[in-house]
Design an enzyme around this catalytic site. Structure first.
Site, PDB file in Angstrom:
ATOM      1  N   ASP A   1      40.407  26.792  46.555  1.00  0.00           N
ATOM      2  CA  ASP A   1      40.979  27.732  45.966  1.00  0.00           C
ATOM      3  C   ASP A   1      40.025  28.447  45.064  1.00  0.00           C
ATOM      4  OD1 ASP A   1      43.006  29.643  45.161  1.00  0.00           O
ATOM      5  OD2 ASP A   1      43.733  28.599  43.746  1.00  0.00           O
ATOM      6  N   GLY A   2      40.459  29.869  45.066  1.00  0.00           N
ATOM      7  CA  GLY A   2      39.235  30.888  44.200  1.00  0.00           C
ATOM      8  C   GLY A   2      38.242  31.714  44.877  1.00  0.00           C
TER       9      GLY A   2
ATOM     10  N   GLY B   1      38.980  34.568  46.458  1.00  0.00           N
ATOM     11  CA  GLY B   1      39.358  35.905  46.294  1.00  0.00           C
ATOM     12  C   GLY B   1      38.871  36.316  44.849  1.00  0.00           C
TER      13      GLY B   1
ATOM     14  N   TRP C   1      36.494  34.902  43.086  1.00  0.00           N
ATOM     15  CA  TRP C   1      35.104  34.793  43.144  1.00  0.00           C
ATOM     16  C   TRP C   1      34.431  36.062  43.790  1.00  0.00           C
ATOM     17  CZ3 TRP C   1      31.369  35.133  46.935  1.00  0.00           C
ATOM     18  CH2 TRP C   1      29.988  34.507  46.527  1.00  0.00           C
TER      19      TRP C   1
ATOM     20  N   ARG D   1      37.967  40.564  49.356  1.00  0.00           N
ATOM     21  CA  ARG D   1      38.363  38.999  49.340  1.00  0.00           C
ATOM     22  C   ARG D   1      37.798  38.240  50.390  1.00  0.00           C
ATOM     23  NH1 ARG D   1      42.415  37.616  46.224  1.00  0.00           N
ATOM     24  NH2 ARG D   1      42.970  36.043  47.801  1.00  0.00           N
TER      25      ARG D   1
ATOM     26  N   HIS E   1      35.976  34.318  51.276  1.00  0.00           N
ATOM     27  CA  HIS E   1      36.224  33.531  52.362  1.00  0.00           C
ATOM     28  C   HIS E   1      35.090  33.077  53.270  1.00  0.00           C
ATOM     29  CE1 HIS E   1      40.359  33.677  51.138  1.00  0.00           C
ATOM     30  NE2 HIS E   1      40.665  35.142  51.458  1.00  0.00           N
TER      31      HIS E   1
ATOM     32  N   ASN F   1      50.625  31.226  53.375  1.00  0.00           N
ATOM     33  CA  ASN F   1      49.700  32.530  53.448  1.00  0.00           C
ATOM     34  C   ASN F   1      49.813  33.649  54.396  1.00  0.00           C
ATOM     35  OD1 ASN F   1      46.722  29.971  52.823  1.00  0.00           O
ATOM     36  ND2 ASN F   1      47.849  31.309  51.348  1.00  0.00           N
TER      37      ASN F   1
ATOM     38  N   ARG G   1      50.045  37.058  52.652  1.00  0.00           N
ATOM     39  CA  ARG G   1      48.937  38.121  52.513  1.00  0.00           C
ATOM     40  C   ARG G   1      48.813  39.482  53.389  1.00  0.00           C
ATOM     41  NH1 ARG G   1      44.302  34.294  50.085  1.00  0.00           N
ATOM     42  NH2 ARG G   1      45.822  32.784  48.745  1.00  0.00           N
TER      43      ARG G   1
ATOM     44  N   GLU H   1      45.165  10.330  43.241  1.00  0.00           N
ATOM     45  CA  GLU H   1      44.800  10.863  41.913  1.00  0.00           C
ATOM     46  C   GLU H   1      44.421  12.255  42.135  1.00  0.00           C
ATOM     47  OE1 GLU H   1      44.217   8.856  39.254  1.00  0.00           O
ATOM     48  OE2 GLU H   1      45.139   7.217  40.255  1.00  0.00           O
TER      49      GLU H   1
HETATM   50  C1  FPP Z   1      42.254  30.226  48.670  1.00  0.00           C
HETATM   51  O1  FPP Z   1      41.498  31.158  47.951  1.00  0.00           O
HETATM   52  C2  FPP Z   1      41.807  29.957  49.784  1.00  0.00           C
HETATM   53  C3  FPP Z   1      42.206  30.297  51.253  1.00  0.00           C
HETATM   54  C4  FPP Z   1      43.582  30.858  51.401  1.00  0.00           C
HETATM   55  C5  FPP Z   1      41.612  30.272  52.314  1.00  0.00           C
HETATM   56  C6  FPP Z   1      40.648  28.957  52.602  1.00  0.00           C
HETATM   57  C7  FPP Z   1      39.452  29.239  53.577  1.00  0.00           C
HETATM   58  C8  FPP Z   1      38.173  29.013  53.477  1.00  0.00           C
HETATM   59  C9  FPP Z   1      37.562  28.444  52.376  1.00  0.00           C
HETATM   60  C10 FPP Z   1      37.661  29.471  54.451  1.00  0.00           C
HETATM   61  C11 FPP Z   1      37.028  28.853  55.555  1.00  0.00           C
HETATM   62  C12 FPP Z   1      37.768  27.510  55.944  1.00  0.00           C
HETATM   63  C13 FPP Z   1      37.249  27.069  57.072  1.00  0.00           C
HETATM   64  C14 FPP Z   1      37.594  25.562  57.675  1.00  0.00           C
HETATM   65  C15 FPP Z   1      36.366  27.724  57.977  1.00  0.00           C
HETATM   66  P1  FPP Z   1      42.218  32.463  47.411  1.00  0.00           P
HETATM   67  O2  FPP Z   1      41.900  33.511  48.378  1.00  0.00           O
HETATM   68  O3  FPP Z   1      43.811  31.996  47.137  1.00  0.00           O
HETATM   69  O4  FPP Z   1      41.594  32.976  46.189  1.00  0.00           O
HETATM   70  P2  FPP Z   1      42.230  33.457  44.809  1.00  0.00           P
HETATM   71  O5  FPP Z   1      43.325  32.342  44.231  1.00  0.00           O
HETATM   72  O6  FPP Z   1      41.196  33.452  44.040  1.00  0.00           O
HETATM   73  O7  FPP Z   1      42.850  34.795  45.106  1.00  0.00           O
END
Ligand code: FPP
Length: 241
Positions: free
Chosen positions: A19-20, A22, A24, A32, A36, A67, A70, A206
């Site tokens: 998570d994080g 977006g 970041w 966003r 990713h 998701n 979005r 855990e």
């Molecule tokens: C959550 O961050 C992240 C996601 C919904 C996507 C996770 C995907 C990746 C790390 C990309 C690649 C993965 C692979 C296997 C290639 P968020 O967008 O919810 O962040 P935020 O909470 O800051 O908005």
């Protein structure tokens, strides 16, 4: 930080809610999807760290059944990222001994992505150094509902006696039926919730909720979280003898 390849009590199976991305990106004034892409680059580093840390199974939450809510731009960007990731990383994953599996409901994913997923699973099916499971269009409740539907079909067909159904029976119908339960679930970005991830399988896991945003989750951060886990005392509902 030094990695301890003989780590006693190392978690066999680690699951991560990445998570994080977006936030970041937005904190850097970027879209966003930039986050990713940075998050995707971290995946390789974390997978490569697993053998040194004593982690055999790594399961990562890439896209949830929720998701889809979005924006269309973000969803399309993520789907394209997954296609690119599989295409670009397939050879390295194969050569590094990583066995890749996908969990989640594939039906809603586009056909091109589905075939890339099938091909990567086949390409790496004889690997055994690290088992990487990517949760894509995955939700814990959806998984249990799909498993229950298949179990009910087998009961209706006379293949399963309903009197014999217990937790182990249901677990055999889950997407994760070949995996051990996670020992440790990590969520990055400071949020303390599990968001429908591996609900059944994490009954005795855990949990570690850390402030680091996923694109900053380095090998060293991973090693520190594992070191913290190794000091924990797991009792599975019993008492220490
Ligand atoms: C959550 O961050 C992240 C996601 C919904 C996507 C996770 C995907 C990746 C790390 C990309 C690649 C993965 C692979 C296997 C290639 P968020 O967008 O919810 O962040 P935020 O909470 O800051 O908005």
């Amino acid at each position: 930080m030094a990695l301890d390849s003989n780590a006693k009590n190392a978690p066999e199976h680690v699951a991560i809610i990445m998570d994080g991305n977006g936030r970041w990106a937005q904190s850097r004034g970027k879209p966003r999807l930039f986050g990713h892409h940075a998050g995707a680059r971290r995946v390789r580093e974390v997978v490569e760290a697993c053998p040194d840390l004593g982690v055999k199974y790594l399961t990562i939450f890439a896209f949830s059944t929720e998701n889809w809510k979005r924006t269309q731009v973000e969803v399309a960007g993520l789907m394209s990222l997954f296609r690119r990731y599989i295409t670009k990383e397939a050879r390295a994953l194969k050569d590094e001994g990583v066995r890749v599996r996908f969990i989640g409901d594939r039906v809603r994913l586009d056909h091109k992505l589905q075939s890339l997923m099938d091909e990567l699973e086949q390409l790496t099916e004889t690997n055994d150094r690290v088992h990487l499971t990517i949760a894509l269009n995955y939700g814990g409740r959806d998984e249990v509902a799909r498993a229950t539907k298949r179990l009910a079909q087998d009961v209706a067909a006379g293949q399963v006696d309903p009197e014999t159904v217990d937790g182990e029976t249901l677990a055999r119908y889950l997407d994760t039926h070949v995996l051990p339960d996670p020992d440790l679930v990590i969520r990055t970005s400071g949020e303390a919730r599990i968001s429908n991830f591996l609900l059944w399988q994490s009954a005795y896991a855990e949990y570690e909720f850390i402030d680091t945003m996923w694109p900053d989750f380095s090998r060293d951060v991973f090693a520190k979280v594992i070191a913290g886990y190794c000091k924990r005392d797991r009792r599975y509902g019993g008492v220490k003898v």
